[in-house]
Design a protein around this motif. Structure first.
Motif, mmCIF file in Angstrom:
data_model
loop_
_atom_site.group_PDB
_atom_site.id
_atom_site.type_symbol
_atom_site.label_atom_id
_atom_site.label_comp_id
_atom_site.label_asym_id
_atom_site.label_seq_id
_atom_site.Cartn_x
_atom_site.Cartn_y
_atom_site.Cartn_z
ATOM 1 N N SER A 256 -1.452 54.566 18.829
ATOM 2 C CA SER A 256 -2.778 54.103 19.260
ATOM 3 C C SER A 256 -3.505 55.126 20.117
ATOM 4 O O SER A 256 -4.737 55.160 20.153
ATOM 5 N N ASP A 258 -5.390 57.278 22.841
ATOM 6 C CA ASP A 258 -6.352 56.964 23.891
ATOM 7 C C ASP A 258 -7.295 55.828 23.500
ATOM 8 O O ASP A 258 -8.152 55.439 24.295
ATOM 9 N N ARG A 259 -7.156 55.301 22.288
ATOM 10 C CA ARG A 259 -8.053 54.233 21.837
ATOM 11 C C ARG A 259 -7.747 52.905 22.520
ATOM 12 O O ARG A 259 -8.573 51.996 22.508
ATOM 13 N N THR A 260 -6.540 52.782 23.097
ATOM 14 C CA THR A 260 -6.101 51.502 23.641
ATOM 15 C C THR A 260 -6.158 51.481 25.165
ATOM 16 O O THR A 260 -5.692 52.411 25.825
ATOM 17 N N GLN A 277 -8.981 47.893 21.961
ATOM 18 C CA GLN A 277 -9.092 49.106 21.155
ATOM 19 C C GLN A 277 -10.558 49.329 20.836
ATOM 20 O O GLN A 277 -11.217 48.461 20.244
ATOM 21 N N ASP A 278 -11.063 50.479 21.253
ATOM 22 C CA ASP A 278 -12.475 50.809 21.054
ATOM 23 C C ASP A 278 -13.371 49.708 21.617
ATOM 24 O O ASP A 278 -14.401 49.355 21.033
#
Length: 312
Positions: A256, A258-260, A277-278
């Motif tokens: 995942s 840095d998106r989480t 996430q995002d």
């Protein structure tokens, strides 16, 4: 069947009184019986639809509108519980009860996750913890209804019998059997503040992909269960063993990237985590903690079960 009086009861208008004073009770009851806030809302709507399908004379002939509503809602839940077992056979992966948010986050105190109507009207106590609901889900429909009505909502067995369609003695046996299941499955829980600290340590270790730290926080026989319902990618079968969970979760963190972002939140009345996430909520994590170790993790990813979870 009698009803427990609540402030605002006004018998001059039974229909209005029932809505004003009983809706919260019905949501609380149906959520505990079904493990789903969405289904609980549907049950309450159907209950009121049946009330308003009666004529004014029929409504006025009912001595206790609140008792009538509880009886109808419980019977609808009993029927739904029977059909739910058949639906679970085609469910993709494990089914986990719908996680319930709280109006404020347990660490920051900031208003944010969930808590919208009617979720904020569900009273948070031991009977809505994820561990408790999972045990309830293992019971037969009659056991679950008898136990929740008697042990949680304190209805006498004579009144429970009217709803379940069995004798008071049979309902007493059902509740006793359910009680044994609860005692067998439950593990002693420490203070909420201590649990919050352990969840925070787990979050820190997970973000750092520190496998050794994760292993130290997990019971050697811990289990991690996920629910994607075929609508979100997740592991289909429970992961068993602290080391296996630590390695699997470290890999999830690696993929995942840095998106989480993880938020420390209350999940069903206890410290838990929410993964964004995002900017969108992707997973809600509930924990069962005994002593200073995590014994079970429930990860709900099915987007249909995350409807109440919104960031303000």
């Amino acid at each position: 069947m009698t009803t427990r009086a609540e402030p605002g009861d006004d018998q001059s208008d039974p229909g209005l009184s029932a809505i004003m004073s009983e809706r919260r009770r019905l949501i609380n009851l149906a959520y505990r019986l079904l493990g789903s806030l969405a289904d609980a809302e549907d049950v309450v709507q159907e209950t009121y639809a049946r009330w308003y399908a009666m004529s004014a004379r029929e409504q006025q002939a009912i001595e206790s509108p609140g008792a009538w509503l509880v009886t109808v809602a419980s019977r609808i839940c009993l029927n739904l519980l029977g059909s739910a077992r058949a639906r679970r056979e085609t469910y993709v992966g494990d089914w986990i009860p719908e996680p319930l948010p709280e109006p404020t986050e347990w660490i920051t105190g900031r208003s944010g996750v969930g808590g919208t109507d009617p979720a904020e009207r569900v009273t948070l106590d031991e009977s809505v913890t994820m561990a408790f609901l999972v045990v309830l889900d293992s019971m037969t429909p009659a056991e679950r209804v008898a136990f929740v009505l008697h042990d949680v909502f304190r209805y006498p067995f004579g009144e429970v019998a009217e709803i379940v369609g069995r004798t008071p003695a049979a309902c007493r046996q059902l509740a006793s059997s359910a009680r044994r299941r609860i005692r067998t499955a439950q593990t002693p829980a420490g203070p909420s503040a201590g649990q919050a600290g352990i969840v925070r340590q787990f979050k820190t270790a997970w973000e750092a992909k520190d496998i050794d730290a994760l292993i130290s926080l997990l019971d050697p026989d811990a289990t991690a269960t996920a629910d994607g319902g075929g609508l979100a990618v997740t592991h289909l079968y429970p992961i068993v063993g602290g080391e296996q969970i630590a390695r699997a979760y470290a890999e999830i963190a690696r993929v995942s990237g840095d998106r989480t972002t993880f938020l420390e939140c209350t999940v069903n009345g206890l410290p838990g985590l929410v993964a964004q996430q995002d900017g969108a909520i992707a997973t809600v994590f509930a924990f069962e903690i005994a002593g200073d170790r995590i014994g079970h993790i429930w990860a709900v990813r099915n987007p249909e079960k995350l409807r109440p979870w919104r960031i303000g």
